[in-house]
Design an enzyme around this catalytic site. Structure first.
Site, short mmCIF file in Angstrom:
data_model
loop_
_atom_site.label_atom_id
_atom_site.label_comp_id
_atom_site.label_asym_id
_atom_site.label_seq_id
_atom_site.Cartn_x
_atom_site.Cartn_y
_atom_site.Cartn_z
N ASP A 132 -58.89 -0.81 9.81
CA ASP A 132 -58.36 -2.01 9.20
C ASP A 132 -56.98 -2.39 9.74
OD1 ASP A 132 -58.41 -4.17 7.49
OD2 ASP A 132 -57.86 -3.03 5.70
N LYS A 218 -52.45 -7.25 -5.75
CA LYS A 218 -52.73 -8.16 -4.64
C LYS A 218 -52.26 -7.47 -3.35
CE LYS A 218 -52.47 -11.48 -1.54
NZ LYS A 218 -52.03 -11.20 -0.15
N LEU A 222 -53.90 -8.56 5.51
CA LEU A 222 -54.12 -7.88 6.79
C LEU A 222 -54.73 -6.49 6.62
CD1 LEU A 222 -50.89 -8.81 8.77
CD2 LEU A 222 -53.15 -9.86 8.91
N THR A 273 -38.23 -9.17 3.60
CA THR A 273 -37.13 -9.67 2.79
C THR A 273 -37.32 -11.15 2.47
OG1 THR A 273 -35.58 -8.04 3.67
CG2 THR A 273 -34.63 -10.06 2.76
N THR A 275 -40.14 -12.92 2.16
CA THR A 275 -41.15 -13.09 1.12
C THR A 275 -40.65 -12.54 -0.21
OG1 THR A 275 -42.89 -12.92 2.79
CG2 THR A 275 -43.54 -12.63 0.50
N GLY A 276 -39.93 -11.42 -0.15
CA GLY A 276 -39.39 -10.83 -1.37
C GLY A 276 -38.47 -11.78 -2.12
N GLU A 293 -38.92 -3.79 -2.82
CA GLU A 293 -38.75 -2.82 -1.72
C GLU A 293 -39.01 -3.60 -0.45
OE1 GLU A 293 -39.01 -0.78 1.15
OE2 GLU A 293 -40.88 0.17 0.50
N CYS A 327 -40.91 0.07 7.10
CA CYS A 327 -39.71 -0.62 6.64
C CYS A 327 -38.47 0.27 6.77
CB CYS A 327 -39.88 -1.08 5.19
SG CYS A 327 -40.33 0.24 4.04
N GLU A 426 -35.03 -6.85 11.98
CA GLU A 426 -36.17 -5.96 11.82
C GLU A 426 -37.32 -6.43 12.71
OE1 GLU A 426 -38.42 -3.78 8.14
OE2 GLU A 426 -38.24 -5.96 8.00
#
Length: 536
Positions: A132, A218, A222, A273, A275-276, A293, A327, A426
């Site tokens: 996957d 959720k 991917l 970050t 999306t967070g 996180e 991360c 990153e």
């Protein structure tokens, strides 16, 4: 209320789960008996209220193997309607008390049963995860061990929670008895990443369930396959319907409506970050807590008294484990100037020796990057490094032995300056940036000059120096004479743009508990604040 009967003696809540688990166990036995081969990806729907449910809009996403670029399966493309159904199922389960009103000991029985299901199906689950998202099979199998261990650990904490209920607080007044209860929050939304699909999900699911919450998970679009399998196995292990629901799909279609849902008591997120920030804003709009996180650009500082061979081994593990897609990756290296040249020679030799190829083959130490988009992003950073004037020590290209798939050689840049994007941003791939320093003070200044603060590391033979550097690094996790070991008993999380809150350990459980004060007036004397009215 849940009985304390072992999960194996109870009837599963859904017949589909029985067939799924039996099939999974059979595949595991076959895989253990023969050569490593790709197993068929199970065809699953959304898991809502203890049943496999087709997405309302009837759409699906392809599962693409990053090693072959072939479509190997599909997952449901859940949307807002499916999130609504999953949250409704979780709310109903919570209000019924079928899980929230159980004791910690009762919940522990089910958590241990889920852990055993994972162990029973370890080989198949690892096989699915490698197909996957591309991590080497040896790493995926290690992850499955960690998944089971994490479930067992939180089962232990769930049992201990019973003894903590009603703990007394001395308030200095004998007229009052004050105690504390720890109760589940309610329904929690859990959004997890693709680099450790099942393990990162378990980091959230295990403590949330141990605390008595009901969950909507959720996973990343991917890499969702093993999270769907977890849902079925949990049902087989005796978890009541509605307590764990899994909605797969795109972030905008499923993650966004989940993070903003007003019926949630909390949101827990692991991911980028950017999306967070959106997830946290959605949660706070409903005045709901969130733990984040997020990203990192961790720095490993190597002093000139270090054993360079050992240091290089930890540099490799810290930067290239999980194909560099971590991360907390120590993707910035600071090497003291006096030993820099010797370090470069050893690092180049070791990086070029990494066994890169088919991730399903035991002994593979680097597989492909997770997706075509991520592959192009990482390759873009290689070009950025060259354009900015960093020196490419090794790597930066497709391995000749891997004509297809999203493969990139372990890549090391040296002479990377602090202003360069390679040093600051990153990348989330097998790209390592190395710079030099002269003094301990300079090393700390360079290490801390980052918007991120997830992890950091120091390697030195001087224990007192290691202590000083560990205290001086601005981050949530510090490794001394190593890089990347992680234990479910210890807290995990960062500062600055790497997020807030802590997962794992007792801190992970507390994140999913509400603390209630219970104050009782125990004196026989009247309170007598308001004296009786005078009759005169």
């Amino acid at each position: 209320m849940l009985p304390t009967t072992p999960a194996a003696a109870r009837v599963p809540c859904c017949p589909h789960q029985t067939a799924a688990a039996n099939s999974l166990s059979q595949q595991s036995r076959q895989q253990q008996a023969g050569a490593m081969a790709a197993l068929p990806i199970p065809a699953r729907e959304l898991f809502i209220n203890g049943r496999w449910v087709a997405p309302v809009r009837g759409k699906y996403l392809d599962v693409v193997c990053p090693a072959t670029e072939a479509v190997i399966g599909r997952i449901p493309a859940g949307t807002r309607e499916d999130v609504e159904a999953a949250v409704a199922a979780a709310v109903a389960a919570h209000k019924s008390g079928v899980w929230a009103k159980t004791t910690g000991a009762q919940r522990a029985v089910v958590l241990r049963a889920i852990a055993q299901k994972v162990r029973d199906n370890k080989t198949a689950l690892a096989n699915y995860e490698t197909q996957d998202m591309g991590k080497p099979i040896d790493e995926a199998e290690w992850d499955m061990d960690d998944v089971a261990g994490c479930l067992d650990y939180y089962a232990d904490l769930a049992e201990k929670l019973d003894a903590r209920q009603g703990s007394a607080i001395d308030v200095g007044m004998e007229e009052f008895s004050v105690t504390v209860r720890r109760e589940p929050l309610g329904v929690v939304g859990l959004i997890t990443p693709w680099n450790y699909p099942l393990l990162m999900a378990t980091w959230k699911v295990a403590p949330a369930l141990a605390a008595g919450n009901c969950c909507v998970l959720k996973p990343s679009e991917l890499a969702s396959v093993t999270c769907l399998e977890l849902a079925g196995l949990a049902g087989e292990a005796g978890l009541p319907a509605g307590v764990l629901n899994v909605v797969t799909g795109l972030g905008a279609d499923a993650g966004a409506p989940l993070s903003s849902h007003p019926a949630l008591a909390k949101v827990a997120f692991t991911g980028s970050t950017a999306t967070g920030q959106r997830v946290a804003q959605a949660a706070i709009a409903n005045l709901r807590p969130a733990t984040m996180e997020l990203g990192g650009k961790s720095c490993l500082v190597i002093f000139d008294d270090a054993d360079l061979d050992k240091a290089v081994e930890w540099v490799m593990f810290g930067a290239f484990w999980t194909n560099g897609q971590i991360c907390s990756s120590t993707s910035r290296i600071l090497i003291q100037e006096r030993v820099a040249d010797a370090f470069y020679a050893k690092l180049k030799q070791r990086a070029q020796s990494i066994n890169i190829g088919d991730p399903l083959q035991p002994g593979c130490r680097m597989g492909p990057i997770v997706s075509a988009a991520q592959y192009e992003r990482v390759r873009g950073y290689v070009q950025i490094g060259l354009d900015e004037g960093a020196t490419l020590l090794t790597g930066g290209r497709r391995p000749p032995s891997c004509p297809r798939g999203h493969f990139l050689e372990p890549t090391v840049f040296i002479n990377v300056a602090p202003h360069m994007r390679l040093w600051k941003e990153e990348i989330f791939g097998p790209v390592l940036s190395v710079s030099t320093f002269s003094s301990e003070q300079q090393a700390l200044q360079l290490a801390n000059d980052s918007e991120y603060g997830l992890g950091g590391a120091v390697i030195s033979a001087d224990e007192e120096r290691c202590r000083r550097v560990a205290e001086g690094l601005e981050c949530g996790i510090v490794w001394v004479n190593c890089s990347q070991p992680c234990f479910c008993q210890a807290p995990w999380g960062g500062v600055k743009s790497s997020g807030f809150g802590r997962e794992l350990g007792e801190w992970g459980l507390e994140n999913f508990l509400s603390v209630k004060q219970v104050t009782t007036y125990v004196s026989d004397k009247p309170w007598d604040w308001y004296s009786p009215q005078s009759k005169l």
